[in-house]
Design a protein around this motif. Structure first.
Motif, PDB file in Angstrom:
ATOM      1  N   LEU A  10       1.177  -1.185   0.057  1.00 33.50           N
ATOM      2  CA  LEU A  10       0.112   0.042  -0.017  1.00 33.50           C
ATOM      3  C   LEU A  10       0.794   1.268   0.066  1.00 33.50           C
ATOM      4  O   LEU A  10       0.471   2.292  -0.782  1.00 33.50           O
ATOM      5  CB  LEU A  10      -0.882  -0.019   1.328  1.00 33.50           C
ATOM      6  N   TRP A  12       3.907   1.531  -1.197  1.00 36.81           N
ATOM      7  CA  TRP A  12       4.713   1.810  -2.287  1.00 36.81           C
ATOM      8  C   TRP A  12       3.854   2.300  -3.150  1.00 36.81           C
ATOM      9  O   TRP A  12       4.400   2.901  -4.161  1.00 36.81           O
ATOM     10  CB  TRP A  12       5.573   0.381  -2.665  1.00 36.81           C
ATOM     11  N   LEU A  13       2.665   1.402  -3.228  1.00 34.20           N
ATOM     12  CA  LEU A  13       1.628   2.156  -4.377  1.00 34.20           C
ATOM     13  C   LEU A  13       1.623   3.428  -4.298  1.00 34.20           C
ATOM     14  O   LEU A  13       1.747   4.328  -5.518  1.00 34.20           O
ATOM     15  CB  LEU A  13       0.223   1.410  -4.187  1.00 34.20           C
ATOM     16  N   PHE A  14       1.276   4.051  -3.155  1.00 29.71           N
ATOM     17  CA  PHE A  14       1.048   5.478  -2.956  1.00 29.71           C
ATOM     18  C   PHE A  14       2.227   6.253  -3.341  1.00 29.71           C
ATOM     19  O   PHE A  14       2.192   7.425  -3.819  1.00 29.71           O
ATOM     20  CB  PHE A  14       0.449   5.629  -1.753  1.00 29.71           C
ATOM     21  N   ILE A  16       4.715   5.505  -5.317  1.00 29.76           N
ATOM     22  CA  ILE A  16       4.768   5.375  -6.772  1.00 29.76           C
ATOM     23  C   ILE A  16       3.839   6.423  -7.578  1.00 29.76           C
ATOM     24  O   ILE A  16       4.201   7.131  -8.309  1.00 29.76           O
ATOM     25  CB  ILE A  16       4.945   4.047  -7.348  1.00 29.76           C
ATOM     26  N   LEU A  17       2.723   6.048  -7.155  1.00 31.77           N
ATOM     27  CA  LEU A  17       1.404   7.025  -7.921  1.00 31.77           C
ATOM     28  C   LEU A  17       1.577   8.299  -7.527  1.00 31.77           C
ATOM     29  O   LEU A  17       1.518   9.217  -8.549  1.00 31.77           O
ATOM     30  CB  LEU A  17       0.162   6.362  -7.634  1.00 31.77           C
ATOM     31  N   LEU A  20       4.440   9.584  -9.707  1.00 29.77           N
ATOM     32  CA  LEU A  20       4.036  10.203 -11.045  1.00 29.77           C
ATOM     33  C   LEU A  20       3.170  11.335 -11.236  1.00 29.77           C
ATOM     34  O   LEU A  20       3.229  11.986 -12.248  1.00 29.77           O
ATOM     35  CB  LEU A  20       3.050   8.722 -11.599  1.00 29.77           C
ATOM     36  N   ILE A  21       2.279  11.604 -10.230  1.00 26.31           N
ATOM     37  CA  ILE A  21       1.360  12.774 -10.260  1.00 26.31           C
ATOM     38  C   ILE A  21       2.145  13.841 -10.036  1.00 26.31           C
ATOM     39  O   ILE A  21       1.775  15.038 -10.725  1.00 26.31           O
ATOM     40  CB  ILE A  21       0.084  12.412  -9.297  1.00 26.31           C
ATOM     41  N   ASP A  42      -2.297  18.322  -9.390  1.00 28.97           N
ATOM     42  CA  ASP A  42      -1.474  17.287  -9.618  1.00 28.97           C
ATOM     43  C   ASP A  42      -0.312  17.298  -8.618  1.00 28.97           C
ATOM     44  O   ASP A  42      -0.216  16.448  -7.814  1.00 28.97           O
ATOM     45  CB  ASP A  42      -0.749  17.370 -11.120  1.00 28.97           C
ATOM     46  N   TRP A  45      -1.814  17.001  -4.795  1.00 30.80           N
ATOM     47  CA  TRP A  45      -2.461  15.856  -4.238  1.00 30.80           C
ATOM     48  C   TRP A  45      -1.242  14.725  -4.496  1.00 30.80           C
ATOM     49  O   TRP A  45      -1.410  13.897  -3.762  1.00 30.80           O
ATOM     50  CB  TRP A  45      -3.424  15.703  -5.177  1.00 30.80           C
ATOM     51  N   MET A  49      -0.024  12.177  -1.770  1.00 37.40           N
ATOM     52  CA  MET A  49      -0.100  10.711  -1.844  1.00 37.40           C
ATOM     53  C   MET A  49       1.379  10.135  -1.186  1.00 37.40           C
ATOM     54  O   MET A  49       1.313   9.154  -0.577  1.00 37.40           O
ATOM     55  CB  MET A  49      -0.469  10.310  -3.273  1.00 37.40           C
ATOM     56  N   PHE A  52       1.379  10.039   2.393  1.00 34.86           N
ATOM     57  CA  PHE A  52       0.518   9.028   3.172  1.00 34.86           C
ATOM     58  C   PHE A  52       1.194   7.674   2.769  1.00 34.86           C
ATOM     59  O   PHE A  52       1.476   6.747   3.649  1.00 34.86           O
ATOM     60  CB  PHE A  52      -0.878   9.002   2.350  1.00 34.86           C
TER      61      PHE A  52
ATOM     62  N   PHE B  20       0.255  -3.889  -9.060  1.00 29.56           N
ATOM     63  CA  PHE B  20       0.209  -4.184  -7.687  1.00 29.56           C
ATOM     64  C   PHE B  20      -0.904  -5.192  -7.412  1.00 29.56           C
ATOM     65  O   PHE B  20      -0.772  -5.949  -6.579  1.00 29.56           O
ATOM     66  CB  PHE B  20      -0.077  -2.977  -7.005  1.00 29.56           C
ATOM     67  N   MET B 185      -6.578  -2.065  -0.619  1.00 29.08           N
ATOM     68  CA  MET B 185      -5.795  -0.872  -1.340  1.00 29.08           C
ATOM     69  C   MET B 185      -6.785  -0.055  -2.257  1.00 29.08           C
ATOM     70  O   MET B 185      -6.772   0.822  -2.454  1.00 29.08           O
ATOM     71  CB  MET B 185      -4.939  -1.682  -2.598  1.00 29.08           C
TER      72      MET B 185
END
Lengths: 80, 543
Positions: A10, A12-14, A16-17, A20-21, A42, A45, A49, A52, B20, B185
């Motif tokens: 969770l 790492w996903l936030f 990375i995303l 990117l943003i 962009d 936010w 992210m 978080f 993911f 997620m």
């Protein structure tokens, strides 16, 4: 048996995303800011992210440390 | 509507998310050694994960798109689905029902019905539930493909098969755990994707007080008193005074009691998440953990609808407005996709679209995991292969996932041929869940309830719902799917919502009364020991 700590993917996903943003925010054109009523949404936010995501990773790491090195990958099993 | 052209960064965000999702499935695959791991997550899931999955399994297409549409159509009264409906029901399931479910060691809701009543009651529930879940999953798939076609111009067939393959892969690899982890997620992604939309929409409309003023204009334009769109209780005394067309009795009894409790307390789709928790205490805390963010969700999913209708009535700084359907009515279903397109530049647009897809996929995955469990335990093991080994059950679980997805794809194409299939499905939920809640209440709290009583009561409740639906109609609707199919309309309701609430009330009451009557004249075949195992060490658990 135990599964892995969900806060790791969770986080790492936030991160990375969010990264990117934020990148999209750096390259934002005037039309993008007009769409978002004058804000570089962009950039703002994306940064939220990333923050978080880092908090999730910090919690996961803290919990793994508390449980000891052998459980680094299996930190989630009996947490409630 | 002109399709959105995605930039490279938006595509990259989608690709990272799907990587993911699949990665979690692959990592979990090595942990799936028994049927308990696959169907019940080994009963190892921590409370916060189970709680957010409990909430997220319900965050499918109908929730995100449907609640925003209802917010635009009915205003703030839509929030009663949360604060009158879901929250009290979630607290009830945690306090009173989880001890029965978890303590009985039943692996599914139909199995609990067998423990408490008999085989035929279990079979009836397992069959109806299995059909409902695959159809529901197919309709999520259909809605997603339709929306992607509309807003991105993606091919319908490609969208259906791509979403099917992704859900199939991550569930067949990691079972319920994979679905639960992905749902958590998805929960955070949905918040991340939609929260900025609310801020930007509110800014566009001029803040909260300006929104209320605009909603007053919306109300008066629709011949209601000012405030009918922005006050949740003031206009509930008379059904004709509010845009939902629902009075206080139907609201409290129909939504607040029968429909909400029927869904949250008996639908295995959500109960399965709590049953995967690591202990009785964790299972009971699961719905409570879910109830906290659930209280805040109206701000995320209903408020955009209210903002959209206010802006449409009196366009804001950016000129946002909802489009009309061919029949001239406003197309409420496009609130979220249109707001994403209108306010989000490239980058965060990819995030918003990812959140939208995540909500559809969590709805699909939730249904498929519930289907594979009920099929394997309550149909395959119960009637086809009673002596199946554990590895055989695990294999069947994976096969059922494939079959469930294939049937869902078929249902998606089936849905494409019928305009009203979503309404039909909602109706079937009201037919099945509302009487089932009466069966559960009696079964759990009245030991005299017999298997014959439960079975006949359940069938009578479903029949009562069908008769009520056949003899009533919402205003302006055509006979058949929306009622009136018995040839004689006894009552016209102001809205479909009002008709659904009353259908549920009739179904629940009939089931409740018939179950009591039949139970009083039929013998109790369950021994005290069997009843105790279904009523469970309740006293100990509640203390």
């Amino acid at each position: 048996m135990s599964y892995f700590d969900l806060r790791l993917p969770l986080g790492w996903l936030f991160v990375i995303l969010g990264a990117l943003i934020v990148c999209a925010g750096f390259g934002a054109q005037v039309t993008s800011e007009e769409m978002s009523l004058g804000w570089n949404v962009d950039f703002l936010w994306g940064a939220v992210m990333i923050g978080f995501g880092l908090i999730c990773l910090w919690f996961a790491r803290r919990y793994a440390k508390k449980r000891g090195p052998s459980n680094l990958a299996n930190a989630d099993s009996d947490r409630s | 509507m002109k399709p959105i052209r995605l930039e490279l960064i938006d595509g990259a965000i989608l690709v990272v998310y799907f990587a993911f999702v699949l990665g979690i499935g692959f990592v979990l695959k090595r942990h799936m050694r028994s049927s308990t791991d696959f169907f019940l997550s080994g009963r190892l899931i921590p409370t916060w994960v189970a709680g957010l999955a409990f909430l997220s399994a319900n965050l499918g297409a109908q929730e995100v798109i449907g609640m925003a549409a209802s917010g635009a159509k009915y205003g703030i009264m839509t929030s009663h689905f949360y604060w009158v409906g879901a929250i009290p029901a979630m607290v009830f399931v945690a306090v009173f029902m989880m001890p029965f479910y978890y303590g009985s060691k039943a692996r599914s809701v139909p199995e609990y019905l067998k423990l408490r009543f008999d085989e035929k009651t279990r079979a009836l529930n397992a069959m109806t539930f299995a059909v409902m879940t695959v159809f529901s999953s197919g309709i999520s798939m259909y809605a997603m493909a339709l929306l992607l076609n509309l807003i991105l111009g993606w091919d319908f067939n490609v969208s259906v098969w791509l979403s099917a393959i992704i859900v199939l892969l991550y569930i067949s690899l990691g079972g319920l755990t994979s679905a639960i982890y992905n749902e958590v997620m998805q929960f955070f992604l949905i918040i991340a994707g939609f929260a900025p939309l609310v801020f930007l929409g509110l800014r566009d409309v001029g803040g909260w007080s300006r929104l209320q003023m605009r909603l007053d204009e919306v109300a008066t334009a629709q011949h209601f008193a000012p405030g009918a769109f922005s006050h949740s209780w003031t206009f509930i005394g008379n059904a004709a005074d509010n845009p939902m067309g629902v009075g206080w009795l139907a609201m409290l009894m129909g939504l607040g009691f029968v429909l909400s409790f029927g869904y949250w307390c008996t639908d295995f789709l959500v109960i399965q998440r709590a049953m995967a928790a690591k202990s009785m205490a964790a299972a009971r805390r699961t719905p409570l953990v879910a109830a906290v963010p659930k209280m805040l969700f109206p701000f995320l999913v209903i408020l955009p609808g209210m903002i959209a209708i206010a802006l449409t009535q009196h366009q804001g700084a950016s000129g946002f407005a909802l489009p009309n359907k061919p029949d001239g009515s406003l197309n409420y279903d496009l609130v979220i996709p249109l707001m994403l397109r209108h306010y989000f530049p490239s980058g965060i647009l990819g995030l918003g679209l990812t959140a939208l897809m995540a909500s559809f996929m969590s709805g699909m995955a939730g249904n498929v995991t519930a289907f594979n469990t009920v099929w394997t335990y309550d149909i395959y093991q119960a009637y086809l292969r009673p002596r199946a080994s554990d590895s055989g059950l695990l294999w069947m679980g994976r096969a059922a996932t494939v079959v469930g997805i294939v049937i869902s794809v078929g249902a998606a194409y089936f849905a494409a041929h019928f305009n009203n299939i979503m309404d039909l499905l909602q109706l079937v939920f009201a037919f099945v869940n509302a009487p089932l809640f009466a069966t559960f209440l009696l079964g759990m709290f009245w030991r005299r309830t017999t298997g014959h009583g439960a079975f006949v009561g359940l069938l009578s409740g479903i029949l009562a719902a069908a008769i009520h639906h056949g003899l009533t109609q919402p205003m302006g609707a055509q006979p058949l799917v929306k009622g009136g199919w018995l040839g004689h309309v006894l009552r016209i309701y102001p809205s479909e919502m009002a008709q659904n609430f009353w259908t549920a009330i009739f179904a629940w009451t009939t089931c409740f009364v018939v179950t009591i009557l039949i139970s009083l004249v039929t013998p109790q075949k369950k021994s005290n020991t069997e009843l105790s195992s279904a009523h469970l060490r309740r006293t100990n658990d509640l203390v």
